[in-house]
Scaffold this active site. Structure first.
Site, short mmCIF file in Angstrom:
data_model
loop_
_atom_site.label_atom_id
_atom_site.label_comp_id
_atom_site.label_asym_id
_atom_site.label_seq_id
_atom_site.Cartn_x
_atom_site.Cartn_y
_atom_site.Cartn_z
N LYS A 152 0.59 -1.42 -0.42
CA LYS A 152 0.18 0.21 -0.05
C LYS A 152 0.78 1.56 0.34
O LYS A 152 2.07 1.26 0.47
CB LYS A 152 -0.98 -0.19 1.24
CG LYS A 152 -2.09 -1.09 1.38
CD LYS A 152 -2.09 -0.52 2.20
CE LYS A 152 -4.24 -2.22 2.62
NZ LYS A 152 -4.88 -1.97 3.88
N GLY A 170 10.92 -5.81 7.22
CA GLY A 170 9.96 -6.16 7.00
C GLY A 170 10.33 -7.50 6.50
O GLY A 170 11.32 -8.59 5.87
N GLY A 223 9.39 -1.40 10.36
CA GLY A 223 8.87 0.42 10.69
C GLY A 223 9.72 1.04 11.72
O GLY A 223 9.50 2.43 11.27
P1 AMP Z 1 4.94 -4.60 2.93
O1 AMP Z 1 4.41 -4.83 3.74
O2 AMP Z 1 3.88 -3.32 2.58
O3 AMP Z 1 6.30 -4.12 2.35
O4 AMP Z 1 3.93 -5.34 1.86
C1 AMP Z 1 4.13 -6.75 1.43
C2 AMP Z 1 3.40 -7.53 0.76
O5 AMP Z 1 3.14 -6.72 -0.15
C3 AMP Z 1 3.89 -9.23 0.39
O6 AMP Z 1 2.96 -9.61 1.19
C4 AMP Z 1 3.50 -8.75 -1.30
O7 AMP Z 1 2.75 -10.47 -1.31
C5 AMP Z 1 2.82 -8.09 -1.45
N1 AMP Z 1 2.48 -7.03 -2.61
C6 AMP Z 1 3.86 -6.92 -3.77
N2 AMP Z 1 3.14 -6.92 -4.77
C7 AMP Z 1 1.37 -6.99 -4.75
C8 AMP Z 1 1.06 -6.56 -5.59
N3 AMP Z 1 0.78 -6.47 -6.72
N4 AMP Z 1 -0.18 -6.97 -5.36
C9 AMP Z 1 -0.25 -7.50 -4.09
N5 AMP Z 1 0.26 -7.69 -2.84
C10 AMP Z 1 1.44 -7.00 -3.29
#
Ligand code: AMP
Length: 419
Positions: free
Chosen positions: A218, A375, A398
């Site tokens: 996100k 992370g 974080g």
């Molecule tokens: P974050 O904790 O914000 O670094 O998000 C990590 C997560 O984002 C991982 O579990 C990935 O599977 C997910 N992710 C990465 N690219 C995508 C995408 N194109 N669509 C959905 N989820 C994603």
């Protein structure tokens, strides 16, 4: 500069060390013991100085305030495998060596805890149950902080992964001890994190280009750090789910891809700085998330209402994007990476994350300073066997983002005395 654990005079004194033992485990089986291993040098230093060491850490989340308190008490006393710290004792003892005495306190406050702390001999360790068993921990409750502070003569902050949280054990206790003229310091792990991440907070001219790679799910989770990085780095390469919010903001179709429409204006403003680089192709699929079908790659040039068909979802960057990003990374002298380029947990959508990982390693071999901001990217690098080849892999997702966002400041570090 913060006082360091090596500068403390703590022979015969009781020292509370806030560690981060928030490790993935099932009972005594720990799937990743990095955080315990990372705390060992600080504990050993204090033991060698003849201190009595009291270790406190949180483990997992406890839903205080969200469910009935009685339910939480039941869950705690049932010694839930996910939140009880005692099972980590054996592992800690192995890590410290068989000559070190490690005892455990089930109580997180009260006479019994005090008696156990007072009974410690020089060079012994007491591991205390999960700090979050106390409702006041995450609220930085003053009474709880005062009670914990009254147990000891000095404090060491070595829980980098919790340093962005103003809790009783991370901020309340050291603030009180400092006011009482008692010694406070950062441990070796926090010292190492601050040193490594300072390269990403304040990048010198000779260490440029400074490239940030941001991915993950996100935009809204990382808004603040994007803002901050735009001022600090030369380019931000965007991948993962967050790239579709940028694409949507610039007029592209994103199909069923993850997209935060309410962040579109912000994303557009960021893009207008000229520092954001977006994917030129993407791997898409339809079907369900667990059973993706029709997996293929399409070009996704910016604008012109082009993009991902309605029934499809973007799940990784494409080959051309990977090539473009790798070129940028290979020329970089400073790299900060947070967030995978795609759904790296699934084999079909790993290629982008692996390519970026490899490029960071190549750049590091040529002399670049590369940091993984904890992370999921740290998990990905480990899964693909590259973690050891980065200059630094942060233990706090974080915390590393907030350290960059707040120009090197975190509540759990700011409250430690300067030297
Ligand atoms: P974050 O904790 O914000 O670094 O998000 C990590 C997560 O984002 C991982 O579990 C990935 O599977 C997910 N992710 C990465 N690219 C995508 C995408 N194109 N669509 C959905 N989820 C994603």
């Amino acid at each position: 500069m913060k006082k360091q654990v090596s500068q403390l005079n703590v022979a015969g004194k009781k020292v509370l060390v806030r560690v981060d033992f928030n490790v993935p485990h099932k009972g005594e089986v720990i799937s990743d013991d990095n955080r315990i291993a990372a705390a060992v040098p600080t504990i050993v230093e204090l033991l060698n100085k003849g201190a009595k060491v009291v270790l406190m850490s949180h483990l997992g989340k406890i839903k205080w305030g969200k469910v009935d308190d009685a339910e939480i008490e039941k869950e705690k006393r049932a010694n839930d495998l996910k939140i009880a710290i005692e099972p980590l004792k054996k592992h800690l003892k192995n890590a410290l060596g068989k000559d070190v005495s490690v005892s455990f306190s089930e109580e997180t406050r009260g006479e019994s805890l005090k008696a156990k702390v007072d009974a410690l001999k020089d060079g012994e360790v007491l591991l205390v149950q999960n700090t979050r068993y106390e409702k006041g921990e995450t609220k930085n409750n003053p009474e709880l902080s005062a009670e914990w502070a009254s147990l000891v003569d000095a404090y060491v902050m070595d829980a980098f992964g919790s340093a962005h949280r103003a809790h009783a054990s991370t901020v309340g206790v050291p603030t009180l001890l400092k006011e009482q003229g008692k010694e406070t310091a950062v441990g070796f792990l926090v010292e190492k994190e601050i040193k490594a991440l300072s390269n990403c907070v304040d990048c010198k001219e000779e260490n440029r280009p400074y490239i940030a790679i941001l991915g993950g799910a996100k935009v809204s989770d990382k808004i603040q750090v994007i803002d901050s990085l735009l001022k600090k780095c030369d380019k931000i390469l965007i991948g993962g789910g967050m790239s579709y919010t940028f694409k949507y903001a610039l007029g592209n179709k994103v199909g069923k891809s993850i997209c935060e429409k309410d962040q579109a204006e912000y994303a557009k403003k960021c893009y207008e700085t000229g520092k954001i680089v977006l994917p030129v192709d993407t791997v898409i699929a339809d079907g369900t998330f667990d059973d993706p079908t029709n997996i293929h790659q399409i070009e996704t040039p910016i604008g012109g209402n082009q993009g991902i068909p309605d029934d499809f979802e973007g799940l990784d960057i494409g080959e051309k994007t990977a090539e473009l990003y790798c070129k940028e990374i290979e020329n970089a002298k400073t790299i900060f990476w947070n967030g995978p380029m795609g759904v790296f947990e699934k084999e079909q959508f790993q290629a982008g994350t692996i390519a970026v990982c490899k490029a960071c390693v190549e750049a590091t071999k040529k002399g670049a300073f590369s940091v993984i901001g904890g992370g999921d990217s740290a998990a990905a690098a480990k899964q693909f066997g590259y973690s050891k080849e980065f200059s630094h892999v942060s233990t706090g997702g974080g915390a590393s983002l907030e350290l960059i966002q707040f120009d090197g400041h975190l509540p759990g570090i700011d409250d430690i005395e300067d030297c």
